[in-house]
Each structure stands twice: as structure tokens, then as C-alpha cells.
Design a protein around this motif. Structure first.
Motif, short mmCIF file in Angstrom:
data_model
loop_
_atom_site.label_atom_id
_atom_site.label_comp_id
_atom_site.label_asym_id
_atom_site.label_seq_id
_atom_site.Cartn_x
_atom_site.Cartn_y
_atom_site.Cartn_z
N THR B 66 0.83 -1.21 0.00
CA THR B 66 0.00 0.00 0.00
C THR B 66 0.86 1.26 0.00
O THR B 66 0.45 2.31 -0.51
CB THR B 66 -0.97 -0.02 1.21
OG1 THR B 66 -1.78 -1.19 1.11
CG2 THR B 66 -1.87 1.19 1.25
N SER B 67 2.09 1.14 0.53
CA SER B 67 2.98 2.31 0.57
C SER B 67 3.43 2.73 -0.84
O SER B 67 4.00 3.80 -1.03
CB SER B 67 4.18 2.04 1.46
OG SER B 67 4.92 0.98 0.92
N LEU B 68 3.16 1.88 -1.84
CA LEU B 68 3.45 2.26 -3.24
C LEU B 68 2.54 3.40 -3.71
O LEU B 68 2.87 4.11 -4.66
CB LEU B 68 3.24 1.07 -4.19
CG LEU B 68 4.25 -0.09 -4.17
CD1 LEU B 68 3.76 -1.21 -5.06
CD2 LEU B 68 5.62 0.41 -4.62
N ILE B 69 1.39 3.55 -3.07
CA ILE B 69 0.41 4.54 -3.54
C ILE B 69 0.81 5.94 -3.09
O ILE B 69 1.03 6.18 -1.90
CB ILE B 69 -1.01 4.20 -3.02
CG1 ILE B 69 -1.42 2.79 -3.49
CG2 ILE B 69 -2.03 5.24 -3.51
CD1 ILE B 69 -2.74 2.30 -2.92
N LYS B 70 0.93 6.85 -4.06
CA LYS B 70 1.37 8.22 -3.80
C LYS B 70 0.18 9.18 -3.82
O LYS B 70 -0.76 9.01 -4.58
CB LYS B 70 2.37 8.68 -4.87
CG LYS B 70 3.56 7.73 -5.08
CD LYS B 70 4.45 7.67 -3.86
CE LYS B 70 5.60 6.68 -4.06
NZ LYS B 70 6.16 6.24 -2.77
N ARG B 71 0.30 10.23 -3.00
CA ARG B 71 -0.68 11.31 -3.04
C ARG B 71 -0.38 12.19 -4.25
O ARG B 71 0.74 12.18 -4.79
CB ARG B 71 -0.59 12.16 -1.76
CG ARG B 71 -0.98 11.42 -0.50
CD ARG B 71 -2.48 11.16 -0.45
NE ARG B 71 -3.21 12.39 -0.21
CZ ARG B 71 -3.58 12.83 0.98
NH1 ARG B 71 -3.33 12.10 2.05
NH2 ARG B 71 -4.24 13.97 1.12
#
Lengths: 330, 330
Positions: B66-71
């Protein structure tokens, strides 16, 4: 193919009057298995009667076929004389209650997926690779040539769904999903099964709040337990059926390994349920206390003062937790 | 095979830098779809970045990917210049938030299973026959030749599991079970997904008790609703993430058709969730109020005083309930 499986198929092909028996304190897998086998045999033109020596929890009557299941006294009074007894999901003779009386007079078969099974039938098809006994009944019906319709597919699927925590437990493997796919393709409706758990009364939520108030932890939060006394049930206008999923709620708390729920529905008679997440073998603890079950879900019944029983069980649980922890982590 | 599907496969085969975008207020299906497509494209040697213009609920970090997802701000600052934008599970441009800025400059594709989709991409593969967008990504990855491992299979399965209520809703059909079987056979682990919902804090149970205290019914118990105010969240030391499953709890109450949950996490900003059981089309009510969704699960966001909004929404719900009831029953 398992030799006992083929023998059971052979016996059932010849049988005319079959008593299909489940276990006391029946769960979804047991009720599903008993109904699926009974309906299957009836579709083949046989006289088949379903028997469970226990009150069926009210929410299973969501499936009207549940009314096919007779209590011991009803079967006895009917004068039914089976030429074969098919026992499903029961690991030892005491688990079938008074229906034990029928054993010995005619040949019997045990079909079960519990590792604690004692092989007490004339034929015993016991295979722990199955997540549910309902999957074994699916194979039995298939070999017997039973034609499935939407109702039978849904009832058979119910056992797979309930014994795998609706496809969420570690036993929800490829065979489970592939069997579920097969049953859905034959008309099985998962949403009809989910209604078993979607008929909550507001009182049940209040009972849950009471249980949460009683919650305690041991071993740095790794063991969590709670209880409901006879008074708690009465105060909330509930019965033990209403707390069916509560041990699962305890199991869902962050960071725990072992969840224990004590339910005193009859004064002085305590039903104890064990659930674990990753490594604790609940069945060992349950067997020690005179019960049985699976590594991740097991239970026992104890008699005595609720507070004393809680103290004793928690003491045993802590000892076994430490010893299992040592061997798992070494 | 759908023509837009084949066009999207062709475009992605040629693309070098792909921005994979999900929607605001992301759910499990969206996060699963975005991660599965991003990891798939990365496995093919492409530069792929996952973007969602919203805070990801804490419990999804059970999956470290999930930490792959960027704002949006992170993607912008990185200077990433995509040559293709892949939008997943979003029914209209406003649903992707500030990432709308990337549309128009380069070709884009929309893959979605919502009937309310507005076809806002260069290519649009929209198919309501799928229970989840994750199943469409499974087909996309398959056509692109992505090799699945246990992690990717589990992440892809997560979207199917969450959008079907863990295989319990009416959309849990044969395709859903057959896709799940395929992913489990490739190493997908349902029990790892169930942990998303088994990390409950004790405070969450207390928040649930608060919601139950606020519960009200309309139309002879057919409509049930409740709310949590900003104060309720603060008092219980909880955030809106903690009430993620509460509308499902309301939906599980005996005899109801429509469940509505109002959540005021930011003062004056109310998230409204609708769930129905058998026939009420929630998406029509949500669209009327400026939101969207599916027939059995939909939502919208409204601004104003909590009590006023509750009153207005319940008024609209009762009107629509009556009119839909008339047309369904006639």
C-alpha cells in the motif's frame, strides 16, 4: 479414491432406509451436511431421515429444509427402522447423543474432516484435508448420482461457507473455492446463506456490548477472553443462539493470538469456545478439557461455578500457551 | 472480447511510463485494482506509479505494498511525466480528485464496473457484469502476460473479496468464485485479506455501541439509520477509519431493506452510506444527492449541520423508498 468412501457409496446404493445423524450443538457445517445427504438420498428414492439430538439454533430456520431434522424422541416415536446409519461431522460416539442407540444393530458410516475423529463407524471416511464435511457430502452425492437443484446447491454450500468463516479462515483453500464455484454454478446462492448472519436483533448488539464490558486480557494482550452469564442473557432478553458469533468478535481484536468465550446459558453449564489466529492449537486445549475441534477452532463443555471455571480454564490456557509457544518458536 | 479492452492492452504494451489512478475515498476494490495494475506493469519492466488523491485508511497498510500509492502532491513533486494514464474503479473525473490535471495531455483509459460510469477516458472498458474492478485487472494482467506470485495474487484477490462483502453479496456469482479460485491457485491467501477486518481496537467496539444507541427506524422498520458525530469519534478516541464496517452492521439487522449511516468526521462534512438487501436501488438515491455507486451499495458527501442533513436525507429516502416500492411491487 479412498476405500471407505467407495464402500460407503456401495452400502448407500443398496440401502433402503437411512438414518442421517449429526452431532450435538450442531454448527452450520453439520446442519448443511445432514440436510444435503438426506435430501440427496431422498432424491434417489430412498427413505432417509435426518436426526440431531439437540435444538437447532433458530437462525438456521432461514432454510425451511431445516424442519426436516428430527430430534431423537421424534425418530424413536415414528418407529423408523434404518438399515444403514450415516453419521456426519461427528468425531466420537458421544457427539451424536442418544442416537448412539442405533449403532451396532445395523452397519454405519462416519464421514468427517476432524483430526480428532475416533473412527467409530463400520466404515470411516475421515479426511482432514477438507475445510468442511459439506465438501465430502458433495463428493458422496456426486458419486451416488444425485441431481443438484438451486436449493440443494445452496444448502450444501452453506456448510462450506460457515466452516471456513465465509471463505476467510486458513482452511479456505483452492479445493474450498473450487467446490464453492461448482455449487454456485449449480445454482447455489451465497447471499441466501449470508442471511443466516444478517438477521440480528437489536438485543444482540446490546448483548455484544455486555460481553465487551467483561473483556479481559492475559499474556500481554495475546490471550483475550470474556463471558456471558445466565443473568446477562436474561437481562438482554437473549438466548445462547444470539451469541453464536461472539467468539469471532473476540478473535478479531488487534494483536491477539487466542480468544476464549465462556457462555453460561444453563446455570452451571458452561460452553467454552476457543479460536486462534496463527499458531496456537486450540484442539489440544479443548481435548485436555474433555472437548474437541480443530487447531484454529475448538470447544468444550464444563460444569460448575462460572467464575471458578473461568479461572481454571485461563490457568490451563496460559500453561499451554507457554508450552506451545516454546515449541513453535524453537 | 471487448474492443476497448484490446485497445487498452495495445496502448499499455507500448507505454513506458504509466500513471495508475484510483478514486477519492478509496475502498478495498480500488486499492487492490490500483496496486495489482501497478505491480503488474512494473513486473513487465515499465515505470508505473500508483496515485490516489486521498488518505488511505490505516488498516490497508496490513499490506505493505500500500505504501506504493502516492498522493497527488508526491507525484507532482517527483516530476513524473506519464505517457499513459490508467484510471481504475472511478465512475467520473471528479472521483479522481486533483489527478484530473493529467487528463487530456496524454491518452487515458478507464476500467470500471460501475453502471454510473461517464466514459471519460480516451478508452473506456466498463462492464457491470463484474462484481469488482479487481476482476477486470486480473484479465488485463493476464492479457499483458503478467506473472503472478503469492503477493500479487493476494492483493488482486483483496478487491474481489472486499467488493463482494467477502463473497456474501448478490454480486458473488460464478465468475467471482471462479476468479477467486484462480487467484487462490496462484497463491492468493484469503486469510491475509481477512486480517484487514480482524485488527479491531477495543475502542471500535465502544464506537459501535454509540452508533447502536443512536439507531432509529422508519417505514415500519424497513429503513434503519444511525450516525456518528465528530464528538462521538473524539469521545471514543476513534477516527472515521474505525467505522468503516458500521453500515454493514446496520444492514445486518433483522427485517430491514435500506440501511443508512451518517458519519461526520470533519465538522460539517457528512459522509452518507447506503446499503440495501433485496430490491431498493441505492445508487439512484445517491446520484440524486450528488454521489454514486451500485444498486446495493452507494454513497454521497454532503455539507451542513449533521441533524439537518439527516432530516433531509431521510425525507428523500422515504420518498424514493415509496416510489421504488410501487414500481418493484407492481
Amino acid at each position: 479414491m479412498n476405500r471407505d468412501f467407495l464402500s460407503i457409496v456401495g452400502e448407500l446404493n443398496l440401502a433402503k432406509r437411512v438414518l442421517v445423524v449429526g452431532h450435538i450443538m450442531p454448527d452450520g457445517d453439520d446442519i448443511s451436511s445432514v440436510l444435503s445427504a438426506t435430501i440427496g438420498l431422498q432424491k434417489l428414492g430412498k427413505e432417509a431421515i435426518a436426526g440431531i439430538d439437540w435444538k437447532i439454533p433458530w437462525y438456521f430456520y432461514e432454510f425451511e429444509e431445516t424442519s426436516l431434522i428430527k430430534r431423537y424422541e421424534e425418530v424413536k416415536e415414528s418407529g423408523f427402522s434404518p438399515d444403514f446409519v450415516l453419521i456426519l461431522d461427528a468425531s466420537s460416539p458421544d457427539r451424536i447423543g442418544k442416537f448412539q442407540e442405533f449403532l451396532g444393530n445395523v452397519p454405519s458410516a462416519v464421514i468427517d474432516h476432524h483430526g480428532t475423529n475416533t473412527f467409530f463407524g463400520t466404515f470411516n471416511w475421515v479426511d482432514t484435508k477438507f475445510g468442511s464435511t459439506a465438501q465430502m457430502v458433495l463428493r458422496l452425492n456426486g458419486e451416488l448420482g444425485v441431481q443438484y437443484d438451486e436449493r440443494l446447491a445452496t444448502i450444501n454450500l452453506m456448510g462450506i461457507a460457515t466452516d471456513t468463516g465465509f471463505f476467510r479462515y486458513t482452511n479456505a483453500d483452492e479445493i474450498v473455492f473450487s467446490d464453492a464455484t461448482k455449487l454456485v454454478s449449480m445454482g447455489g446462492k451465497p447471499y441466501l446463506i449470508s442471511r443466516l448472519f444478517e438477521n440480528k436483533r437489536i438485543e444482540q448488539f446490546k448483548l455484544l456490548s455486555t460481553m465487551i464490558e467483561h473483556l479481559r486480557t492475559e499474556n500481554d494482550g495475546k490471550i483475550v477472553y470474556s463471558y456471558l452469564s445466565k443473568n446477562d442473557y436474561e437481562k438482554n432478553n437473549c438466548t445462547e443462539d444470539d451469541s453464536g458469533g461472539f467468539v469471532g468478535e473476540l478473535r478479531s481484536i488487534q494483536g491477539i493470538e487466542l480468544a476464549i468465550f465462556f457462555s453460561e446459558y444453563e446455570r452451571g453449564e458452561i460452553h467454552v469456545s476457543f479460536r486462534s489466529r496463527d499458531w496456537f492449537d486450540c484442539s489440544k486445549l479443548a481435548v485436555l478439557l474433555g472437548g474437541g475441534g480443530h487447531p484454529r477452532a475448538a470447544g468444550c463443555t464444563l460444569r460448575g461455578e462460572l467464575s471458578v471455571i473461568i479461572e481454571e480454564v485461563i490457568r490451563e490456557a496460559k500453561i499451554m500457551y507457554s508450552s506451545q509457544y516454546s515449541s513453535v518458536k524453537s
